[in-house]
Design a protein around this motif. Structure first.
Motif, PDB file in Angstrom:
ATOM      1  N   LEU B  49       0.841  -1.198   0.000  1.00  0.00           N
ATOM      2  CA  LEU B  49       0.000   0.000   0.000  1.00  0.00           C
ATOM      3  C   LEU B  49       0.881   1.255   0.000  1.00  0.00           C
ATOM      4  O   LEU B  49       0.530   2.268  -0.609  1.00  0.00           O
ATOM      5  N   LEU B  52       1.961   2.643  -3.450  1.00  0.00           N
ATOM      6  CA  LEU B  52       1.025   3.519  -4.162  1.00  0.00           C
ATOM      7  C   LEU B  52       0.633   4.734  -3.322  1.00  0.00           C
ATOM      8  O   LEU B  52      -0.263   5.483  -3.682  1.00  0.00           O
ATOM      9  N   LEU B  54      -0.948   4.777  -0.535  1.00  0.00           N
ATOM     10  CA  LEU B  54      -2.358   4.627  -0.184  1.00  0.00           C
ATOM     11  C   LEU B  54      -2.636   4.668   1.321  1.00  0.00           C
ATOM     12  O   LEU B  54      -3.781   4.596   1.734  1.00  0.00           O
ATOM     13  N   HIS B  55      -1.584   4.776   2.128  1.00  0.00           N
ATOM     14  CA  HIS B  55      -1.849   4.897   3.561  1.00  0.00           C
ATOM     15  C   HIS B  55      -2.369   6.290   3.853  1.00  0.00           C
ATOM     16  O   HIS B  55      -1.772   7.271   3.439  1.00  0.00           O
ATOM     17  N   PRO B  56      -3.505   6.400   4.554  1.00  0.00           N
ATOM     18  CA  PRO B  56      -3.993   7.740   4.890  1.00  0.00           C
ATOM     19  C   PRO B  56      -2.946   8.453   5.734  1.00  0.00           C
ATOM     20  O   PRO B  56      -2.365   7.833   6.632  1.00  0.00           O
ATOM     21  N   GLY B  58      -2.904  10.423   8.150  1.00  0.00           N
ATOM     22  CA  GLY B  58      -3.032  10.492   9.598  1.00  0.00           C
ATOM     23  C   GLY B  58      -2.676   9.198  10.314  1.00  0.00           C
ATOM     24  O   GLY B  58      -2.083   9.217  11.373  1.00  0.00           O
ATOM     25  N   ARG B  83      -2.277  10.318  -7.645  1.00  0.00           N
ATOM     26  CA  ARG B  83      -3.519   9.880  -8.300  1.00  0.00           C
ATOM     27  C   ARG B  83      -3.287   9.549  -9.754  1.00  0.00           C
ATOM     28  O   ARG B  83      -3.879   8.635 -10.307  1.00  0.00           O
ATOM     29  N   ARG B  86      -1.382   6.141  -9.854  1.00  0.00           N
ATOM     30  CA  ARG B  86      -2.193   4.990  -9.473  1.00  0.00           C
ATOM     31  C   ARG B  86      -3.053   4.541 -10.647  1.00  0.00           C
ATOM     32  O   ARG B  86      -3.755   5.342 -11.254  1.00  0.00           O
ATOM     33  N   GLY B  87      -3.007   3.265 -10.943  1.00  0.00           N
ATOM     34  CA  GLY B  87      -3.828   2.745 -12.029  1.00  0.00           C
ATOM     35  C   GLY B  87      -3.145   2.860 -13.375  1.00  0.00           C
ATOM     36  O   GLY B  87      -3.357   2.039 -14.246  1.00  0.00           O
ATOM     37  N   MET B  92      -3.262  -2.374  -8.675  1.00  0.00           N
ATOM     38  CA  MET B  92      -3.302  -3.373  -7.616  1.00  0.00           C
ATOM     39  C   MET B  92      -4.514  -4.283  -7.767  1.00  0.00           C
ATOM     40  O   MET B  92      -5.599  -3.826  -8.120  1.00  0.00           O
ATOM     41  N   PHE B  94      -6.758  -6.818  -5.429  1.00  0.00           N
ATOM     42  CA  PHE B  94      -6.907  -7.047  -4.000  1.00  0.00           C
ATOM     43  C   PHE B  94      -7.306  -8.483  -3.680  1.00  0.00           C
ATOM     44  O   PHE B  94      -7.766  -9.231  -4.537  1.00  0.00           O
ATOM     45  N   ALA B 100     -14.003  -5.886  -2.810  1.00  0.00           N
ATOM     46  CA  ALA B 100     -13.176  -4.853  -3.458  1.00  0.00           C
ATOM     47  C   ALA B 100     -13.861  -4.194  -4.652  1.00  0.00           C
ATOM     48  O   ALA B 100     -13.290  -3.305  -5.265  1.00  0.00           O
TER      49      ALA B 100
END
Lengths: 278, 315
Positions: B49, B52, B54-56, B58, B83, B86-87, B92, B94, B100
């Motif tokens: 993750l 990409l 993709l970890h938030p 916070g 963004r 990604r893709g 990815m 899942f 998903a």
């Protein structure tokens, strides 16, 4: 389930009749709402002694036809109820969506606003606002939306919070879908059934509050025939002409009951666990 | 040498005070397939993750000495660029195809999402391409199924749809996060063949995340073994099977079910009840060869083409 769906149909029917009355008011009301008939002041309903078929539900203190005023009043009640619910839905759902999805500070700020709103004695607050800034259709709708948005915000926030950690949201992010689009196309549709249910309850709540505000004299407009205002006027004549207050009261009960029955039925019908979503 | 698609070094991911991934490196070249193996909780998915972004921001703190995806510094570029990557550059697949896919969106629209975004296709062109993609991943009558919702598909079919979505952006790196774990064995074999075939055909880089070491033979070129967020061994797949260096890899291979006669060789001490060590080699508490030096984390030692983090190799 059987009984519930029967009640739902009944609720829809009550509302449909009210909508029809509102739409066809100029055609079906026997008189114009403001038309005075000073010779027939405080005439009782047709079936009582001294009643006449000219005024089926009687007249008020200046001889205006109660039935006609009720039919015209449907317009105010329904339009205020629907507008307040709609405005509340748009504002509340948006805020709830953001609070639940983004969490953290945004959630803290919006949740705080919700708590403040819920802790406030709303009718008093609405009375104050309308007294200071004046009544009228838009101000009343705005003030009522101030009460209804909380219902939407709470429900949508809870849903968005659950959805945000779902795999399909992560999958959407992994292909580069921007956040606003994720909110609108991925999160909002899942919350839509709840929004519809809350909408019908909120409309009932708004119609009731509108009547209360009109009763207190800060409603839509003193010259328009609002049920709440009619009720207030009738209060002075309870001893002598009970029909002036009774029929507006029944009308309010009519639409509020209709909206609540419908909402109750939708709540069960649209519950995803009931499997009737699609 | 061509530029690496993924060049990761010293990746660390923290959730609060928990360190989920520490000092993990991964290098993937175009056309190369790498397996990332480890038991659940070993940090495989968490590491991917991070690739990409993709970890938030916070919840997780992601740091790395180097984290480059096709030349882009993932930790430095703005969200906009992420963004866009990604893709299109990396996609990815899942683990669970049942969750998903967006349940309230027809699959055609979900595939078209990528095409519209990354290839600026119009709606109808995107739909045509989406139906072609469905046929590519082995769903017959692609055009006729575009309007179907995910619930109209079986698990295996949904995973094919996921693959179609991942392929839609024509990514150069495909990250498959346990793509077959949720499926039954026959479907699993088909999908492994499908993904492997598409990867070779299109010359994509592939990272295959799995807990199933047996699945890796014939699928990937190299295997990186993770334990408790650390790299234990990194080796060409043949060498890993033939000559595992790290005691953990040995234990993993021994735990695979075999048809050979003889008593099962799963060892009593190799259970999840033993927590990984916080300091030093995390596998030490379960390791049959543990000795004093294991209190310190060993570096990766090279031995005839394989790398392993074990003091045994220092002798």
């Amino acid at each position: 389930m059987r009984v519930r769906s029967w009640l739902g149909v009944a609720g829809a029917l009550l509302l449909a009749l009210a909508v029809l009355a509102a739409l066809l008011a100029p055609l079906i009301a026997p008189y114009r709402p403001m038309q005075l008939d000073l010779r027939a002041r405080l005439a009782p309903p047709a079936w009582l002694v001294h009643g006449s078929t000219r005024h089926l539900l009687g007249t008020d203190n200046v001889g205006r036809d109660i039935l006609s005023r009720l039919i015209w009043g449907t317009r105010i009640s329904l339009s205020v109820g629907a507008s307040a619910a709609l405005l509340g839905a748009v504002v509340g759902s948006t805020l709830g969506l953001c609070a639940g999805f983004f969490g953290r500070r945004i959630d803290a700020a919006i949740s705080w606003a919700i708590d403040v709103q819920l802790a406030f004695p709303f009718t008093l607050f609405a009375l104050f606002l309308l007294a200071v800034f004046g009544g009228g259709f838009l101000p009343v709708v705005g003030v009522l939306a101030l009460a209804t948005w909380v219902n939407f915000a709470r429900v949508v926030r809870a849903q968005a919070e659950v959805l945000r950690t779902q795999d399909f949201i992560l999958a959407a992010r992994s292909i580069g879908v921007p956040t606003p689009r994720i909110l609108v196309r991925y999160v909002l549709p899942a919350a839509l059934p709840s929004i519809v249910v809350v909408g019908s309850f909120s409309a009932a709540q708004a119609m009731l509050t509108e009547a209360a505000l009109s009763f207190l004299g800060v409603g839509v407009d003193p010259t328009t025939p609002s049920w709440g205002a009619m009720l207030e006027l009738g209060r002075n004549y309870l001893q002598t002409a009970w029909w002036m207050a009774a029929f507006p009261g029944l009308a309010i009960a009519w639409v509020v009951l209709g909206a609540n029955l419908l909402g109750d039925w939708l709540r069960i019908r649209l519950d995803p666990r009931g499997g009737a979503l699609r | 040498m061509s530029e690496a698609l993924l060049d990761m070094n010293g990746l660390e991911v923290r959730f609060g005070s928990t360190i989920a991934v520490r000092d993990v490196g991964l290098h993937v070249l175009p056309g190369e397939a790498v397996g990332l193996v480890g038991e659940s909780g070993s940090g495989k998915s968490t590491a991917m993750l991070a690739v990409l972004g993709l970890h938030p921001p916070g919840s997780a703190a992601v740091t790395a000495r180097r984290l480059r995806l096709a030349g882009h510094d993932i930790l430095a570029v703005p969200e906009r660029t992420l963004r866009d990557l990604r893709g299109r550059v990396a996609a990815m697949i899942f683990q669970d195809p049942l969750t998903a896919l967006n349940p309230v969106m027809p699959i055609g629209s979900q595939i078209a999402e990528v095409l519209v975004r990354h290839h600026r296709l119009g709606r109808s062109a995107a739909m045509m391409q989406a139906s072609a993609l469905l046929e590519t991943v082995g769903i017959a009558d692609g055009a006729g199924r575009l309007r179907d919702y995910p619930m109209a598909f079986s698990g295996g079919m949904r995973q094919r749809v996921m693959i179609a979505i991942a392929l839609a952006g024509q990514p150069r790196l495909l990250i498959a996060d346990e793509p077959t774990t949720a499926l039954d064995v026959t479907v699993q074999a088909e999908l492994v063949r499908l993904i492997r075939g598409l990867q070779r055909e299109r010359g994509m880089g592939l990272v295959w995340v799995t807990h199933d070491l047996a699945l890796m033979a014939g699928v990937v070129d190299r295997v990186v073994v993770l334990y408790a967020g650390r790299v234990m061994e990194s080796a060409p797949v043949d060498l890993l099977y033939a000559r595992p260096l790290h005691p953990y890899t040995v234990a993993l291979l021994e735990s695979l079910p075999r048809f050979e006669a003889g008593p099962p060789r799963v060892r009593a001490h190799a259970t999840r009840d033993v927590a990984p060590a916080a300091e030093g080699c995390p596998f030490a508490p379960r390791c049959p060869h543990r000795f004093a030096r294991c209190a310190q984390m060993p570096p990766l030692f090279e031995d005839r083409g394989s790398l392993a983090a074990c003091w045994l190799l220092a002798r």
